[in-house]
Scaffold this motif. Structure first.
Motif, PDB file in Angstrom:
ATOM      1  N   SER A 131      40.040  32.787  31.239  1.00  0.00           N
ATOM      2  CA  SER A 131      38.721  32.716  31.880  1.00  0.00           C
ATOM      3  C   SER A 131      38.476  31.297  32.378  1.00  0.00           C
ATOM      4  N   ASP A 132      37.930  31.180  33.579  1.00  0.00           N
ATOM      5  CA  ASP A 132      37.583  29.865  34.096  1.00  0.00           C
ATOM      6  C   ASP A 132      36.148  29.860  34.609  1.00  0.00           C
ATOM      7  N   THR A 133      35.585  28.688  34.721  1.00  0.00           N
ATOM      8  CA  THR A 133      34.216  28.540  35.244  1.00  0.00           C
ATOM      9  C   THR A 133      34.274  28.006  36.671  1.00  0.00           C
ATOM     10  N   GLY A 134      35.240  28.493  37.416  1.00  0.00           N
ATOM     11  CA  GLY A 134      35.468  28.005  38.778  1.00  0.00           C
ATOM     12  C   GLY A 134      34.581  28.657  39.818  1.00  0.00           C
ATOM     13  N   VAL A 135      35.058  28.638  41.052  1.00  0.00           N
ATOM     14  CA  VAL A 135      34.243  29.078  42.192  1.00  0.00           C
ATOM     15  C   VAL A 135      34.041  30.586  42.225  1.00  0.00           C
ATOM     16  N   GLY A 136      34.894  31.339  41.552  1.00  0.00           N
ATOM     17  CA  GLY A 136      34.762  32.790  41.556  1.00  0.00           C
ATOM     18  C   GLY A 136      35.367  33.419  42.802  1.00  0.00           C
ATOM     19  N   ILE A 137      35.473  34.751  42.770  1.00  0.00           N
ATOM     20  CA  ILE A 137      36.090  35.500  43.863  1.00  0.00           C
ATOM     21  C   ILE A 137      35.123  36.588  44.330  1.00  0.00           C
ATOM     22  N   PRO A 138      34.858  36.693  45.619  1.00  0.00           N
ATOM     23  CA  PRO A 138      33.984  37.762  46.122  1.00  0.00           C
ATOM     24  C   PRO A 138      34.528  39.138  45.749  1.00  0.00           C
ATOM     25  N   GLU A 139      33.636  40.070  45.464  1.00  0.00           N
ATOM     26  CA  GLU A 139      34.030  41.402  44.995  1.00  0.00           C
ATOM     27  C   GLU A 139      34.954  42.114  45.983  1.00  0.00           C
ATOM     28  N   ASP A 140      34.692  41.953  47.283  1.00  0.00           N
ATOM     29  CA  ASP A 140      35.494  42.662  48.284  1.00  0.00           C
ATOM     30  C   ASP A 140      36.919  42.126  48.388  1.00  0.00           C
ATOM     31  N   LYS A 141      37.174  40.964  47.795  1.00  0.00           N
ATOM     32  CA  LYS A 141      38.514  40.377  47.869  1.00  0.00           C
ATOM     33  C   LYS A 141      39.336  40.613  46.606  1.00  0.00           C
ATOM     34  N   ILE A 142      38.686  41.030  45.527  1.00  0.00           N
ATOM     35  CA  ILE A 142      39.404  41.203  44.261  1.00  0.00           C
ATOM     36  C   ILE A 142      40.520  42.239  44.386  1.00  0.00           C
ATOM     37  N   LYS A 143      40.240  43.358  45.079  1.00  0.00           N
ATOM     38  CA  LYS A 143      41.236  44.421  45.197  1.00  0.00           C
ATOM     39  C   LYS A 143      42.452  43.999  46.006  1.00  0.00           C
ATOM     40  N   LYS A 144      42.318  42.951  46.807  1.00  0.00           N
ATOM     41  CA  LYS A 144      43.434  42.496  47.640  1.00  0.00           C
ATOM     42  C   LYS A 144      44.328  41.495  46.922  1.00  0.00           C
ATOM     43  N   LEU A 145      43.879  41.016  45.766  1.00  0.00           N
ATOM     44  CA  LEU A 145      44.677  40.032  45.041  1.00  0.00           C
ATOM     45  C   LEU A 145      46.026  40.626  44.642  1.00  0.00           C
ATOM     46  N   GLY A 146      47.071  39.834  44.771  1.00  0.00           N
ATOM     47  CA  GLY A 146      48.413  40.307  44.464  1.00  0.00           C
ATOM     48  C   GLY A 146      49.178  40.731  45.701  1.00  0.00           C
ATOM     49  N   THR A 147      48.494  40.796  46.850  1.00  0.00           N
ATOM     50  CA  THR A 147      49.153  41.140  48.111  1.00  0.00           C
ATOM     51  C   THR A 147      49.741  39.878  48.735  1.00  0.00           C
ATOM     52  N   PRO A 148      51.025  39.908  49.119  1.00  0.00           N
ATOM     53  CA  PRO A 148      51.615  38.712  49.738  1.00  0.00           C
ATOM     54  C   PRO A 148      50.816  38.228  50.930  1.00  0.00           C
ATOM     55  N   PHE A 149      50.669  36.924  51.019  1.00  0.00           N
ATOM     56  CA  PHE A 149      49.969  36.235  52.107  1.00  0.00           C
ATOM     57  C   PHE A 149      48.458  36.412  52.067  1.00  0.00           C
TER      58      PHE A 149
END
Length: 344
Positions: free
Chosen positions: A281-299
């Protein structure tokens, strides 16, 4: 030997059936067996009896369930298996298969509803789908990367010859950019066909290795507070050690980079239900919900200069070890990565 009907305890068969069984009168639960109680997360049958069955249905299925139960009661229709979602008492939403049949009781037609929890099956199907998707992407990416890498390598060689004959500041810039491009292609090829995939699986202490990985970031400790919540430290897993450590290195690296100024990273490790759980867990900038599902995709990357290769390697490695990754994030507050890896 034929068992006489009177010798069988049918009530016991119902009460201890592996499937959850409800009897519904109108929309009211008048019977629930032990599996039904476990399914909904109740402590006693009194918590469930006389409650509205609709209370536990996901809103997306209110109408279809109402119509199915109506046909069961009024037309003596058998409602075939249908995938739905229900809400447990603790608020957890789970995937289930539901069927219903007419049930006569004291001259009334009630509905007997049989529910099977398929949450684990759905997760396994998702892991398989994700693995197949990554494999397909990897094959395409590997082919493209090879076609691009070969001419770039040739250009790099000729550039070195040119630099030995001509001095110009632009040549150094070109050389650096070519190195960056080749590095990106190398990372892509490593994800598509990892060099470490051929290493043998061994038994090792992941908790100990995670602590060692943290020390690689000690130059960041002045601005990022580290909190370790490490339980079951002696528990070991079977896997490709270097491949897994590379994955967790990438996750920790992302966590540090997500914190722009000062912040905190929490590293958790514990054993539960046959899985080692690791949460970063980090207290960083966070990731928008619409982008979470795309994580792990090359590029695909949420970082301005990122290539997405690091997380692609993480997803590929965890899935090939039979594990899962869950991501929760809120913009401006931080991100949680929860990884589950089976012991064997």
């Amino acid at each position: 030997m034929i068992v006489e009907e009177q010798e069988l305890d049918f009530q016991q068969l119902l009460d201890f059936s592996l499937d959850a069984i409800f009897v519904i009168k109108e929309n009211e639960i008048i019977y629930a067996n032990k599996s039904a109680l476990d399914l909904l997360g109740g402590n006693s049958q009194q918590e469930i009896l006389n409650e509205k069955f609709q209370k536990y249905l996901h809103p997306d299925y209110y109408f279809v369930c109402k119509e199915r139960l109506k046909k069961v009661r009024e037309r003596l229709h058998i409602a075939e298996l249908l995938e739905q979602r229900i809400i447990r008492k603790d608020g957890e939403i789970i995937d289930v298969e539901v069927m219903a049949t007419p049930y006569k009781f004291k001259g009334e037609i009630l509905a007997q509803v049989i529910i099977r929890d398929i949450t684990l099956r759905k997760k396994a199907e998702k892991r398989l789908y994700d693995a197949e998707k990554l494999s397909a992407i990897g094959e395409i990416a590997a082919g493209v990367a090879h076609e691009i890498k070969n001419p770039l390598t040739a250009i790099t060689g000729f550039l070195q010859l040119l630099k030995s004959e001509i001095e110009h500041p632009y040549l150094d810039i070109i050389s650096n950019e070519l190195d960056n491009a080749l590095s990106t292609l190398t990372n892509l090829l490593q994800v598509a066909k990892p060099d470490l995939d051929n290493e043998p699986s061994i038994t090792f202490n992941l908790c100990l290795e995670l602590e060692r990985l943290l020390f690689l970031f000690q130059d960041q400790f002045y601005r990022v507070e580290i909190e370790k919540r490490l339980s079951d430290k002696e528990q070991k897993i079977m896997g490709k050690k270097n491949l897994l450590l590379k994955a967790f290195f990438n996750l920790l690296k992302n966590a540090f980079e997500a914190i722009e100024d000062k912040g905190k990273i929490i590293l958790e490790h514990y054993f539960k239900d046959g899985f080692i759980h690791i949460k970063i867990s980090d207290t960083g900038v966070g990731i928008p919900e619409d982008k979470i599902k795309k994580l792990g995709t090359p590029f695909f990357s949420t970082k301005s200069e990122g290539t997405g290769m690091g997380l692609t390697q993480v997803f590929h490695t965890i899935h090939t070890h039979g594990g899962t990754i869950d991501i929760q994030s809120e913009v401006g507050k931080g991100t949680d990565f929860l990884i589950k890896i089976p012991l064997l």
